[in-house]
Design a protein around this motif. Sequence first.
Motif, PDB file in Angstrom:
ATOM      1  N   LEU A  58       0.520  10.564   3.252  1.00 41.88           N
ATOM      2  CA  LEU A  58       1.502  10.929   4.261  1.00 41.88           C
ATOM      3  C   LEU A  58       2.583  11.813   3.652  1.00 41.88           C
ATOM      4  CD1 LEU A  58       2.008   7.554   6.182  1.00 41.88           C
ATOM      5  CD2 LEU A  58       0.423   9.431   6.689  1.00 41.88           C
ATOM      6  N   SER A  59       3.293  12.520   4.494  1.00 46.92           N
ATOM      7  CA  SER A  59       4.396  13.364   4.034  1.00 46.92           C
ATOM      8  C   SER A  59       5.603  13.124   4.951  1.00 46.92           C
ATOM      9  CB  SER A  59       3.997  14.842   4.068  1.00 46.92           C
ATOM     10  OG  SER A  59       5.050  15.656   3.607  1.00 46.92           O
ATOM     11  N   PRO A  60       6.672  12.511   4.418  1.00 43.66           N
ATOM     12  CA  PRO A  60       6.811  12.069   3.024  1.00 43.66           C
ATOM     13  C   PRO A  60       6.000  10.800   2.762  1.00 43.66           C
ATOM     14  CG  PRO A  60       8.722  11.405   4.283  1.00 43.66           C
ATOM     15  CD  PRO A  60       7.893  12.254   5.209  1.00 43.66           C
ATOM     16  N   GLU A  61       5.704  10.569   1.495  1.00 43.50           N
ATOM     17  CA  GLU A  61       4.974   9.370   1.095  1.00 43.50           C
ATOM     18  C   GLU A  61       5.786   8.126   1.419  1.00 43.50           C
ATOM     19  OE1 GLU A  61       3.968   7.263  -3.155  1.00 43.50           O
ATOM     20  OE2 GLU A  61       3.606   9.428  -2.975  1.00 43.50           O
ATOM     21  N   THR A  62       5.133   7.118   1.967  1.00 40.41           N
ATOM     22  CA  THR A  62       5.805   5.869   2.286  1.00 40.41           C
ATOM     23  C   THR A  62       4.953   4.708   1.780  1.00 40.41           C
ATOM     24  OG1 THR A  62       4.742   5.723   4.458  1.00 40.41           O
ATOM     25  CG2 THR A  62       6.886   6.821   4.362  1.00 40.41           C
TER      26      THR A  62
ATOM     27  N   LEU B  63      -8.764   3.314   7.817  1.00 45.52           N
ATOM     28  CA  LEU B  63      -9.641   3.202   6.651  1.00 45.52           C
ATOM     29  C   LEU B  63      -8.867   3.009   5.352  1.00 45.52           C
ATOM     30  CD1 LEU B  63     -12.385   3.429   5.177  1.00 45.52           C
ATOM     31  CD2 LEU B  63     -12.175   5.925   5.389  1.00 45.52           C
ATOM     32  N   PRO B  64      -7.763   3.745   5.101  1.00 44.35           N
ATOM     33  CA  PRO B  64      -7.052   3.549   3.825  1.00 44.35           C
ATOM     34  C   PRO B  64      -6.487   2.138   3.662  1.00 44.35           C
ATOM     35  CG  PRO B  64      -5.824   5.015   5.285  1.00 44.35           C
ATOM     36  CD  PRO B  64      -7.180   4.864   5.876  1.00 44.35           C
ATOM     37  N   TRP B  65      -6.196   1.428   4.762  1.00 45.99           N
ATOM     38  CA  TRP B  65      -5.747   0.043   4.633  1.00 45.99           C
ATOM     39  C   TRP B  65      -6.861  -0.812   4.040  1.00 45.99           C
ATOM     40  CZ3 TRP B  65      -2.673  -1.766   9.588  1.00 45.99           C
ATOM     41  CH2 TRP B  65      -1.553  -0.946   9.753  1.00 45.99           C
TER      42      TRP B  65
ATOM     43  N   HIS C 198       0.847  -1.201   0.000  1.00 47.88           N
ATOM     44  CA  HIS C 198       0.000   0.000   0.000  1.00 47.88           C
ATOM     45  C   HIS C 198       0.876   1.242   0.000  1.00 47.88           C
ATOM     46  CE1 HIS C 198      -2.843   3.039   0.990  1.00 47.88           C
ATOM     47  NE2 HIS C 198      -2.620   3.057   2.293  1.00 47.88           N
ATOM     48  N   ARG C 199       0.716   2.083  -1.030  1.00 47.91           N
ATOM     49  CA  ARG C 199       1.439   3.357  -1.095  1.00 47.91           C
ATOM     50  C   ARG C 199       0.633   4.401  -0.325  1.00 47.91           C
ATOM     51  NH1 ARG C 199       1.464   5.354  -6.354  1.00 47.91           N
ATOM     52  NH2 ARG C 199       2.919   6.945  -5.612  1.00 47.91           N
ATOM     53  N   GLN C 200       1.209   4.892   0.754  1.00 42.98           N
ATOM     54  CA  GLN C 200       0.523   5.855   1.616  1.00 42.98           C
ATOM     55  C   GLN C 200       0.770   7.274   1.100  1.00 42.98           C
ATOM     56  OE1 GLN C 200       0.626   4.059   5.981  1.00 42.98           O
ATOM     57  NE2 GLN C 200       2.625   3.839   5.012  1.00 42.98           N
ATOM     58  N   THR C 201       0.103   7.587  -0.012  1.00 41.93           N
ATOM     59  CA  THR C 201       0.304   8.873  -0.676  1.00 41.93           C
ATOM     60  C   THR C 201      -0.213  10.039   0.159  1.00 41.93           C
ATOM     61  OG1 THR C 201      -1.804   8.566  -1.844  1.00 41.93           O
ATOM     62  CG2 THR C 201       0.185   7.815  -2.961  1.00 41.93           C
TER      63      THR C 201
ATOM     64  N   ARG D  97      -3.057  15.110   7.907  1.00 41.22           N
ATOM     65  CA  ARG D  97      -3.489  15.551   9.234  1.00 41.22           C
ATOM     66  C   ARG D  97      -4.183  14.453  10.027  1.00 41.22           C
ATOM     67  NH1 ARG D  97      -6.993  20.721   8.057  1.00 41.22           N
ATOM     68  NH2 ARG D  97      -7.458  19.521   6.164  1.00 41.22           N
ATOM     69  N   GLY D  98      -4.653  13.420   9.345  1.00 40.49           N
ATOM     70  CA  GLY D  98      -5.305  12.331  10.054  1.00 40.49           C
ATOM     71  C   GLY D  98      -6.003  11.381   9.105  1.00 40.49           C
ATOM     72  N   GLN D  99      -6.160  10.144   9.549  1.00 35.50           N
ATOM     73  CA  GLN D  99      -6.852   9.127   8.761  1.00 35.50           C
ATOM     74  C   GLN D  99      -7.941   8.499   9.621  1.00 35.50           C
ATOM     75  OE1 GLN D  99      -3.104   8.294   9.127  1.00 35.50           O
ATOM     76  NE2 GLN D  99      -3.010  10.179   7.921  1.00 35.50           N
ATOM     77  N   SER D 100      -9.124   8.408   9.062  1.00 33.39           N
ATOM     78  CA  SER D 100     -10.235   7.792   9.775  1.00 33.39           C
ATOM     79  C   SER D 100     -10.014   6.292   9.891  1.00 33.39           C
ATOM     80  CB  SER D 100     -11.544   8.092   9.043  1.00 33.39           C
ATOM     81  OG  SER D 100     -11.738   9.489   8.916  1.00 33.39           O
TER      82      SER D 100
END
Length: 479
Positions: free
Chosen positions: A42-46, A145-147, A37-40, A131-134
């Motif tokens: 996030l900063s930096p992206e991981t 949620l993004p997972w 999973h590309r966590q686009t 800033r946050g992920q539900s």
Amino acid sequence: MARVYSSEHPHTWVKQQIARLLESPLSSRCFVLQVVHRQTYLSPETAISLLAPVVLEKTGNTVQIFAAILPDTDSARESLTALASTPRDFENFATEHHLPWLNLQAPLNLKPVFIAKPWGREVWYTGIEVRGQSLIEAQGQVIPLPWLLAVFPFVLANEELQQVADDLILLKILDPLPDDVYGDLYFEVHDEKREVYVVTAVDENAWPAGYGAIRLGFDQEKRQSCQDDEAFRRAYLQSVQRYREVRVAIDEQFDQRRVAEGLALLQPVSADTLKRWQDELPAGLQEQEKSLRQQMDAFTALQPLKVGDVVKIPCGVPHALQHGVRTVEFQTPVYERNILSFAQKVLTQTAWDTEKALPGVSLDQPDSLQLDVLQQQPGKYTLEQVAAFDDFVVQRLTLLAGQTFDWLNDGRYALLLLIQGKLALQSAAWSQHLDAADAINPASLVPATLSRLHLRASAGDAIILLARPVDSAPLLRNS
């Protein structure tokens, strides 16, 4: 022993496994799916490697999907590959490792993330950004949620989606403080962005009569008392400028307090701290600020609001949600605003936009809102159109006490939020119960994999919001 399969296209891969199960004499199939999973957001992206123990259970010609999701580690792989490939062993693994065991053909509970604001907080049910992920919650456990969307994109649509997270409707609540100064939002106006508010709660201490308010447009009697509209604009601008001078003087003193107390100049400060600093100002300055603020606000109009009310904000109409009035906010994906005034320091810009924006601001009071009734059965339910944007629609369902309603899916997801009452969600294999009296309004992601959902107002009348992508107009009908 459980096997681990890797796939760059989990949507297609899981569908293939379902097809194989339907063609086989087996009643279930268990496997572990590995997805990068590309966590686009996030900063930096991981990038993160995820493992999903999955159970497919067949009943007749239908297949139920159950799963958990966890980070891909050596110890996790070792534990998973040692499992017997049975549904019970997979579910027990999730329980023992404090993971939510998800039924992907049932509504998925959305656990929000809270984002601090100068006037209170925003409550994000489907927020996915730096800033946050539900979160998704089940059995008291959560995953981001993004997972879920990365490993099982088919919960959003039966067809392949290229940018799943970007396609998700943003469901968020504005939750202002009940303080009658520091809980009021910016008085702002938009040139392009359209907004719709739906009231979910009114603080009874701030508004004992049960009606809150939104500052919306301008006071028409005040407008008529001026020689013409240009004179009204000049008078209002002068009033704002007088208040602005005092506001700047106070904020400069507050900045000195920030430095003295080790706070950054643009760091949000609690309302209690601001009120303490305010109380320590000279009495004359406090009275001047209050008087000039009241004079400025007298140019504007307040519209009363109760739970369930809908407010559409036209472009060009200034507005400011008032303290203690919690609302769902739906908006077009355009970030632009002009701040006309604010009763505290603006942390995101150095100046207000009053002089620039005022010539284009509408002075007319917005028309009274009449929602389009889509379906209705007196004594049972009313379904109304709240908003229709380019990419999604929102409806309000008022379901009277004891009444039931069937929701028929057409291959895309929906977001459900309970505003009032208690609601039972049911299908042939499971049931869930939502209560609007909870600390924050309960919400669910209704997956595309759910074909039919039965709703019942289990205690008193229920008010429900449903948001869906526009290419799948909701199919709701009374049972």
